[in-house]
Design a protein around this motif. Structure first.
Motif, mmCIF file in Angstrom:
data_model
loop_
_atom_site.group_PDB
_atom_site.id
_atom_site.type_symbol
_atom_site.label_atom_id
_atom_site.label_comp_id
_atom_site.label_asym_id
_atom_site.label_seq_id
_atom_site.Cartn_x
_atom_site.Cartn_y
_atom_site.Cartn_z
ATOM 1 N N LEU A 1 0.841 -1.357 0.001
ATOM 2 C CA LEU A 1 0.088 0.001 -0.084
ATOM 3 C C LEU A 1 0.917 1.146 0.060
ATOM 4 O O LEU A 1 1.822 1.372 0.700
ATOM 5 N N SER A 2 0.728 2.119 -0.953
ATOM 6 C CA SER A 2 1.307 3.347 -1.037
ATOM 7 C C SER A 2 0.517 4.698 -0.742
ATOM 8 O O SER A 2 -0.655 4.675 -1.058
ATOM 9 N N PHE A 3 0.845 5.301 0.207
ATOM 10 C CA PHE A 3 0.196 6.745 0.823
ATOM 11 C C PHE A 3 1.041 7.889 0.459
ATOM 12 O O PHE A 3 1.923 8.021 1.027
ATOM 13 N N THR A 4 0.416 8.969 -0.420
ATOM 14 C CA THR A 4 1.124 9.903 -0.708
ATOM 15 C C THR A 4 0.364 11.270 0.014
ATOM 16 O O THR A 4 -0.774 11.501 -0.572
ATOM 17 N N LEU A 5 0.919 12.058 0.738
ATOM 18 C CA LEU A 5 0.212 13.513 1.204
ATOM 19 C C LEU A 5 1.082 14.627 1.129
ATOM 20 O O LEU A 5 2.280 14.269 1.338
ATOM 21 N N SER B 1 -1.220 -1.080 -4.409
ATOM 22 C CA SER B 1 -2.268 -0.140 -4.397
ATOM 23 C C SER B 1 -2.041 1.120 -3.928
ATOM 24 O O SER B 1 -1.491 1.119 -2.792
ATOM 25 N N ALA B 2 -2.266 2.411 -4.554
ATOM 26 C CA ALA B 2 -1.687 3.328 -4.223
ATOM 27 C C ALA B 2 -2.682 4.497 -4.034
ATOM 28 O O ALA B 2 -3.861 4.629 -4.841
ATOM 29 N N TYR B 3 -2.588 5.360 -3.046
ATOM 30 C CA TYR B 3 -3.779 6.428 -2.712
ATOM 31 C C TYR B 3 -2.681 7.719 -2.498
ATOM 32 O O TYR B 3 -1.761 7.789 -1.951
ATOM 33 N N GLY C 1 3.365 9.138 -5.435
ATOM 34 C CA GLY C 1 3.227 7.603 -5.412
ATOM 35 C C GLY C 1 4.830 6.926 -5.228
ATOM 36 O O GLY C 1 5.686 7.810 -4.984
ATOM 37 N N PRO C 2 5.004 5.733 -5.400
ATOM 38 C CA PRO C 2 6.304 4.965 -5.316
ATOM 39 C C PRO C 2 7.033 5.528 -5.906
ATOM 40 O O PRO C 2 7.199 5.689 -6.950
ATOM 41 N N LEU C 3 8.492 5.742 -5.445
ATOM 42 C CA LEU C 3 9.688 5.570 -6.019
ATOM 43 C C LEU C 3 10.762 4.664 -5.899
ATOM 44 O O LEU C 3 10.676 4.114 -4.878
ATOM 45 N N PHE C 4 11.318 4.398 -6.809
ATOM 46 C CA PHE C 4 12.647 3.255 -6.933
ATOM 47 C C PHE C 4 13.567 4.185 -6.871
ATOM 48 O O PHE C 4 14.088 4.878 -7.721
ATOM 49 N N THR D 1 5.754 10.079 0.967
ATOM 50 C CA THR D 1 5.036 8.620 0.641
ATOM 51 C C THR D 1 5.428 7.602 1.508
ATOM 52 O O THR D 1 6.616 7.430 1.743
ATOM 53 N N LEU D 2 4.569 7.007 2.068
ATOM 54 C CA LEU D 2 4.523 5.977 2.951
ATOM 55 C C LEU D 2 4.528 4.604 2.144
ATOM 56 O O LEU D 2 3.410 4.626 1.485
ATOM 57 N N ILE D 3 5.139 3.502 2.397
ATOM 58 C CA ILE D 3 4.796 2.086 1.949
ATOM 59 C C ILE D 3 4.602 1.335 3.015
ATOM 60 O O ILE D 3 5.588 0.929 3.937
ATOM 61 N N ILE D 4 3.388 0.554 2.989
ATOM 62 C CA ILE D 4 3.159 -0.401 4.033
ATOM 63 C C ILE D 4 2.947 -1.733 3.378
ATOM 64 O O ILE D 4 1.943 -1.765 2.248
ATOM 65 N N GLU D 5 3.460 -3.011 4.036
ATOM 66 C CA GLU D 5 3.127 -4.191 3.552
ATOM 67 C C GLU D 5 1.577 -4.469 3.912
ATOM 68 O O GLU D 5 1.301 -4.516 5.511
#
Length: 483
Positions: A41-45, A109-111, A120-123, A163-167
């Motif tokens: 789960l990806s959360f961006t604020l 799944s991104a919000y 969103g997610p960055l690599f 952005t936070l990534i949660i399993e």
């Protein structure tokens, strides 16, 4: 919504977006979706302003950290922790990283509470110079390695995005919401520390640097340049880039964020980066050379080859720049780079644009011949496709590529690792940026391995090339002396 789905109160107005109906609707939909093993789960604020480098310094975890900064481009990124790792080795490593990214994308799944290309997610990570990377001092970095971090802070213009990534695992939605609140609150506490404290990064004791350059290093270098010129005279290739390394030992452990701070202050025209693998080991640099940036189908790169010192006065500086613009040796070296980039981009592009003559790019201690290049990229082309085709450019490899590259390690007799290779980031919105990792150093505890290289053509003078390496070591040695 039943009692089990009730959300706790958010602790601050700063994260009031997490109380929004759209966010709760996202979680509600998530709760009714089928759990997928390995789902992320990806959360961006948006978040209040904080220097990404300061956030990195104050974050308690010291391993797996990343920093990317180019003040001139008005972008800065910091990240920490590791949720997922993408690795590859061998000749197919660029394609493999691209494939693994596509596979992982299906599980995310991104919000985002804000519409932005950097949400969103960055690599984050990079590649080694060669297809394999097994030398002892570089082995941890691998031949290609990118991480999806626990958190990423992006400063882009006046915006700050977290952005936070949660399993997901099999957590209840309430637990996911609580975890987000806790992690955002932790980050806000870091922001508070940055605004209210001043932490000294080193002791009052004077730092002492010892240079472990090998005996007869200069004569070895001259022999290598002459060997390269012999290959050129025998038509094996037209240009080759040779690098050398020196080892520096410090009295105290080397702090990558403090080094990067000094590099950013001194070289704001450069890409300042940190790739930290563990508590003791980092790759750090301040490179003037962009390899690739990609956004909305527009690709930008540059030719950077041909170097001279800066002057001690305005008139002397202008005279050196004019001499560089007239130097047949440097113009030849530069043209190899531009021609190779043209050839590499043509199969992927509708049109490649650049000026006919190079400009001058002036840095703190050196000036280069410079040609900005842009291209409109065909649909379906990914950034790793372009990296594969461009790397290594003649600015760090040679020309022609297939003829010169096999001779580099044989002549240099050093392990480049990630030096002069692509380092940077990319996301799932079709954006990314990579620099060529020159003006760089590998740090391990209180040791630093510094790297510098020069382009060798038919009329290169070994003594002048030696002096050029000394000039290119300066950014890192000056920053180390500031500690």
């Amino acid at each position: 919504m039943n009692s089990a789905d009730r959300f706790p109160e958010t602790p601050t107005k700063f994260i009031e977006t997490l109380d929004s109906e759209s966010f709760k609707a996202f979680l509600h939909a998530l709760s009714h979706s089928r759990y997928q093993e390995g789902q992320l789960l990806s959360f961006t604020l948006p978040i209040a302003p904080i220097d990404p480098l300061a956030a990195l310094e104050l974050h308690e975890k010291k391993s797996e950290r990343f920093f990317w900064d180019h003040p001139g481009n008005n972008i800065s990124i910091s990240a920490a922790g590791k949720v997922k790792e993408l690795k590859a080795t061998g000749a197919g490593r660029f394609d493999e990283i691209s494939k693994k990214t596509r596979e992982l994308k299906k599980k995310i799944s991104a919000y985002t509470s804000i519409t932005h290309s950097m949400a969103g997610p960055l690599f984050l990570g990079g590649y080694s110079f060669g297809d394999h990377n097994i030398s002892p001092i570089w082995k941890k970095f691998g031949a290609a390695r990118f991480i999806l971090p626990e958190w990423t802070l992006v400063k882009t213009g006046s915006r700050y995005l977290l952005t936070l990534i949660i399993e997901r695992e099999e957590k209840a939605i309430h637990d996911i919401y609580t975890e987000i609140i806790e992690r955002v609150t932790d980050f806000l506490n870091i922001s508070g520390k940055a605004g209210s404290s001043c932490t000294r990064q080193n002791s009052d004791e004077q730092n002492i640097l010892c240079n472990f350059q090998r005996v007869n290093e200069k004569s070895r270098w001259i022999d290598r340049v002459e060997k390269a010129k012999k290959h050129i005279s025998e038509k094996d290739f037209e240009k080759i880039v040779l690098a050398r390394t020196v080892e520096v030992k410090s009295k105290h452990p080397l702090n990558p964020t403090l080094l990067s701070y000094h590099l950013r202050q001194s070289y704001p025209e450069c890409y300042n980066f940190i790739v930290q693998i563990d508590d003791d080991t980092s790759f750090i640099g301040a490179t003037p050379e962009r390899l690739a940036s990609f956004e909305n189908g527009v690709f930008k790169t540059e030719g950077l080859a041909g170097s001279a010192s800066r002057g001690k006065s305005a008139s002397e500086d202008a005279a050196i720049a004019q001499s560089l613009m007239m130097s047949e040796k440097d113009l030849e070296e530069h043209q190899f780079v531009v021609r190779a980039i043209d050839d590499s981009l043509s199969p992927y592009s509708y049109k490649v644009d650049h000026p006919n003559r190079p400009q001058i790019k002036k840095l703190n201690n050196v000036q280069h011949l410079f040609t900005p290049i842009s291209a409109s990229i065909k649909e379906g082309v990914q950034i790793h496709d372009l990296l594969k085709k461009l790397h290594p450019t003649p600015a760090v490899g040679g020309y022609p590529k297939t003829d010169s590259i096999p001779h580099i390690q044989e002549i240099e007799q050093i392990e480049r690792g990630w030096y002069s290779a692509p380092v940077g980031w990319y996301n799932l919105n079709g954006c990314g940026e990579f620099a060529v990792a020159i003006r760089s150093a590998l740090l391990h505890k209180n040791h630093a391995h510094l790297y510098a290289g020069c382009g060798i053509v038919s009329d290169s003078d070994p003594e002048s090339e030696w002096d050029e390496t000394l000039m290119k070591f300066e950014p890192m040695t000056n920053a180390l002396n500031e500690l």
